[in-house]
Write a protein that holds these residues in place. Structure first.
Motif, mmCIF file in Angstrom:
data_model
loop_
_atom_site.group_PDB
_atom_site.id
_atom_site.type_symbol
_atom_site.label_atom_id
_atom_site.label_comp_id
_atom_site.label_asym_id
_atom_site.label_seq_id
_atom_site.Cartn_x
_atom_site.Cartn_y
_atom_site.Cartn_z
ATOM 1 N N SER A 162 -5.718 -4.360 -1.901
ATOM 2 C CA SER A 162 -4.990 -4.091 -0.910
ATOM 3 C C SER A 162 -4.025 -2.765 -0.870
ATOM 4 O O SER A 162 -3.490 -2.231 -0.229
ATOM 5 C CB SER A 162 -3.691 -5.103 -0.579
ATOM 6 O OG SER A 162 -3.003 -5.576 -1.814
ATOM 7 N N GLY A 163 -3.782 -2.501 -2.122
ATOM 8 C CA GLY A 163 -2.970 -1.030 -2.656
ATOM 9 C C GLY A 163 -3.834 0.205 -2.198
ATOM 10 O O GLY A 163 -2.818 1.155 -2.400
ATOM 11 N N PHE A 164 -4.993 -0.014 -1.764
ATOM 12 C CA PHE A 164 -5.774 1.436 -1.476
ATOM 13 C C PHE A 164 -6.074 1.568 -0.214
ATOM 14 O O PHE A 164 -7.035 2.166 0.183
ATOM 15 C CB PHE A 164 -7.079 1.331 -2.288
ATOM 16 C CG PHE A 164 -7.093 1.565 -3.882
ATOM 17 C CD1 PHE A 164 -6.106 2.359 -4.440
ATOM 18 C CD2 PHE A 164 -7.263 0.286 -4.605
ATOM 19 C CE1 PHE A 164 -6.135 2.626 -5.610
ATOM 20 C CE2 PHE A 164 -7.169 0.437 -6.051
ATOM 21 C CZ PHE A 164 -6.471 1.304 -6.594
ATOM 22 N N LEU A 165 -5.315 0.622 0.701
ATOM 23 C CA LEU A 165 -5.625 0.700 2.153
ATOM 24 C C LEU A 165 -5.222 2.111 2.919
ATOM 25 O O LEU A 165 -5.530 2.389 3.985
ATOM 26 C CB LEU A 165 -5.042 -0.446 2.876
ATOM 27 C CG LEU A 165 -5.421 -1.787 2.242
ATOM 28 C CD1 LEU A 165 -4.707 -2.789 3.247
ATOM 29 C CD2 LEU A 165 -6.901 -1.895 2.125
ATOM 30 N N SER A 222 1.068 -1.243 0.018
ATOM 31 C CA SER A 222 -0.178 -0.095 0.133
ATOM 32 C C SER A 222 0.840 1.236 0.084
ATOM 33 O O SER A 222 1.845 1.426 0.785
ATOM 34 C CB SER A 222 -0.903 -0.062 1.226
ATOM 35 O OG SER A 222 -1.837 -1.079 0.995
#
Length: 757
Positions: A485-488, A464
């Motif tokens: 998961s990359g936008f957490l 992230s």
């Protein structure tokens, strides 16, 4: 007056000028603001508008028609030009000389208003200050205004309404000519006899197109008309074809004067809007064009300033730009990309973009790229192609043929991968992004809008990344996407579109950090099996349409207003759905496994529309005892319910329904007597109800009854409905293919129609 009439308003113009169409009405509107009847009140009125719209013409005509009301009158014209040529002291002296004409007072560059205030206070004055280009000019010419006698009138024309807001908070904005006036004005200059007749065929059609392009700007209509005078039809057609690409030099030069007075930030925003964000939502444009660190809605101050200067307009919540200004902006960008202007590059031309991508031109000053990939052949590119574009803010690689033709692969290929070490990027729109994730060296610290439709990504980033400004994400039809998961670390994300991401099995519970998320679209995520245990307090719209493997709905926000569960595999709704007290729309269409609805459905006080069409397993509708004053639409077509929903005594549960559909029901044989109590019902759909035998008394205000193909229908109640005084509204009753309808029933129907007429 004779001398003024001999002076052409533009270099090279003849003396003959058209009647200013619509001018009388505009003069009356300004006179209402000046209100000459109030003789002891001084009024200052601003006349504002874009270049060429007719501010000076209006002020001049107003001056000539009203000057007889005053002893001392001055029309001080072309202040912008005089200020540049002579400077402030000399311009003030010229103004004083005009104001004190026929007096013996000696005026110098050092003379101030105080020197002759007593003299001026003897008479009311009528002053026109034309083409003011700065607040300083008003201060120099009017001073502290203590020399102006009560009852005076001052008119100020300017291209920037911000200069006069203190003097006139609500200045007169000169409207553009309407289509009829614009056509007459254009025809005066374009044809030798000054008119365009319908019999002129193609000339009339093309004239309308020229007028539409000018959008009521008299200057543009006059210049275009004179360019076309005595030209043949082919030349007209050729000029029309190049109109949006090549501006007229006279128009370009006039617009360039105002453009040169903009700050560099305003120039950047003006060109960015013209190239990338014309007709976009105002909030969206402000978010993307914001250049500072404040997160407030007013952060992009340049948009407000450009609006005040009439380079753009805010209409219906969108940022709009006149076609003349858009053509002017495109010309500037075109000259820049050719190396004529030393400004930031905004690459819109395919050849320029190819040159940049192939390393054939300097790219450090590239600010934006917009490429229609439907026109591009396959291009293998070096992995370092973007590394020098350190000022890149906007990257748009789209296709004008998508979504009609989105099956082919991306035209830009990176055999050795892609390096993207940029941090200024605000807007990234890349159709069919070819890699499985975004480059790890990309720093999205300033990223606001990310669009990767039809991409090959499996995940956005492995780890992230901090995306504090990210507000919009669109990954629709990225069929390989497996995780979010990359936008957490996106606390300000507003809208997330994952439509058609058919490999997405579940959502992470860490999505709970998206505390600003308002819109979540998961339509067509056919692998999605469940929702996480999270609470998205800001979420208003949740779309799960077509999630065919979703068997259980879990509440992830208590503030939902629009909930789409159509086409899912759910069998029932959770009891905590009663918490959705803001829910307006609940769509359960084609939920073929849905067997029942909870009794608490009637406690959804804000519910306006409930769609249960095609829920073939649904056999009953719960008794609603609560008051549902907002309930308007109930669609039960294609269900298996055995009777019409009941109206409970002492309750307003269904009384406010406007639309009720029971079509394609093979169970119902009668509507029951309660149906007549639905006084607000306008539309009742009963078509294809094959087991319906009789109709009870219908609601009195019904406008449409569709009983087509009710093959078992035999009887109707007499009277068919009680008549009530109502508006003269068209009504429609359809009984086609009701082959068993008795003669008595037919007579009752005809009798009702006659009485209703």
């Amino acid at each position: 007056m004779q001398r003024l009439g001999d002076i052409p308003s533009l270099e090279g113009e003849g003396i003959e000028m058209a009647t200013p169409f619509g001018l009388e009405h505009r003069i009356k509107q300004v006179e209402e603001k000046l209100d000459f009847s109030r003789r002891d009140e001084t009024r200052i009125v601003g006349i504002v508008g874009m270049p060429g719209i007719g501010k000076t013409t209006l002020a001049t005509e107003l001056f000539h028609s009203s000057r007889q009301r005053f002893v001392r009158c001055v029309a001080f014209m072309k202040i912008r030009d005089k200020w540049v040529e002579y400077g402030p002291d000399r311009v003030r002296k010229m103004f004083f000389e005009a104001l004190l004409e026929n007096t013996s007072i000696d005026i110098t560059d050092e003379t101030t208003h105080d020197c002759f205030a007593d003299l001026l206070l003897r008479n009311k004055v009528f002053v026109v200050l034309d083409d003011v280009s700065s607040k300083r000019q008003i201060e120099v010419l009017l001073g502290d205004r203590n020399w102006i006698k009560q009852g005076s009138r001052i008119v100020i024309t300017t291209r920037d309404r911000a200069f006069i807001t203190e003097l006139d908070p609500n200045p007169y904005v000169v409207p553009r000519l309407n289509l009829g006036d614009g056509l007459m004005y254009f025809s005066f200059y374009a044809f030798e006899d000054h008119i365009c007749n319908p019999e002129m065929g193609n000339y009339m059609k093309m004239s309308r197109e020229f007028v539409d392009y000018a959008r009521g700007n008299p200057l543009a209509l006059r210049v275009l008309g004179r360019d076309l005078l005595r030209k043949g039809e082919d030349q007209w057609r050729e000029r029309l074809h190049t109109l949006a690409k090549t501006p007229n030099k006279s128009i370009h030069d006039i617009l360039k004067i105002s453009y040169n007075e903009l700050t560099q930030q305003e120039k950047d925003v003006f060109l960015d809007i013209a190239c990338f964000f014309r007709s976009e939502d105002e909030y969206y444009a402000r978010s993307l064009l914001h250049s500072g660190h404040s997160e407030s809605f007013q952060a992009a101050r340049e948009i407000t300033d450009l609006s005040h200067k009439f380079f753009i307009s805010i209409s219906g919540g969108s940022v709009e730009m006149h076609d003349l200004l858009h053509t002017f902006a495109m010309e500037i960008c075109s000259l820049t990309s050719c190396g004529v202007n030393q400004e930031k590059y905004r690459l819109l031309n395919e050849n320029s973009i190819k040159a940049a991508l192939r390393g054939e031109m300097e790219t450090k000053t590239v600010r934006g790229i917009s490429l229609d990939m439907s026109e591009v052949t396959n291009m293998p590119l070096d992995r370092l192609v973007f590394t020098e574009m350190c000022n890149l803010r906007y990257l748009k690689l789209c296709s004008s043929t998508c979504p009609r033709e989105c099956k082919s692969d991306c035209k830009l290929n990176f055999p050795d991968g892609l390096s993207f070490p940029l941090k200024e990027v605000r807007y990234l729109d890349w159709l069919k992004f070819p890699l499985e994730e975004l480059p790890p060296d990309f720093n999205p610290i300033n990223l606001v809008d990310l669009r990767l439709p039809y991409s090959n990504i499996k995940q956005v980033w492995k780890v992230s990344k901090d995306t504090p400004k990210l507000k919009w994400v669109d990954l629709n039809n990225s069929r390989m996407l497996q995780t979010l998961s990359g936008f957490l670390m996106a606390p300000n994300l507003l809208r997330l579109n994952l439509e058609g991401c058919s490999s997405l099995v579940c959502l992470s519970e860490e999505m709970g950090t998206m505390e600003s998320l308002v819109f979540l679209n998961l339509r067509g995520c056919t692998s999605l099996r469940h929702l996480p245990k999270i609470n998205l307090s800001s979420l208003r719209t949740l779309i799960l349409s077509g999630c065919s493997n979703l068997q259980e709905f879990r509440l992830i926000s208590e503030n939902l207003e629009y909930l789409y569960l159509d086409g899912t595999a759910i069998e029932d709704l959770p009891s905590d759905i009663v918490k959705l007290q803001r829910l307006i729309l609940l769509n359960l269409k084609e939920c073929r496994r849905l067997g029942s609805l909870p009794e608490c459905i009637g406690k959804l006080k804000a519910l306006q529309e409930l769609i249960l069409s095609g829920c073939s397993d649904l056999k009953s509708f719960p008794n609603v005892v609560e008051n549902m004053e907002n309930f308007r639409v109930l669609l039960l077509d294609g269900t298996s319910i055995g009777e019409v929903p009941k109206i409970m005594h002492g309750s307003n549960s269904l009384l406010f329904l406007r639309r009720l559909s029971l079509s394609r029901n093979d169970v119902i044989s009668s509507l029951g007597s309660d149906i007549s109590q639905l006084y607000h019902l306008k539309w009742l759909d009963l078509k294809y109800c094959k087991n319906l035998i009789s109709l009870s008394t219908l609601p009195p205000n019904l406008q449409c009854l569709d009983a087509h193909d009710c093959i078992s229908l035999e009887r109707v109640m007499s009277p068919l409905a009680h008549l009530m005084p109502m508006e003269d509204i068209h009504s429609m009753f359809i009984f086609t293919n009701c082959c068993k309808l008795s003669d008595a029933a037919k007579n009752d129907i005809a009798s009702h129609i006659r009485r209703k007429c």
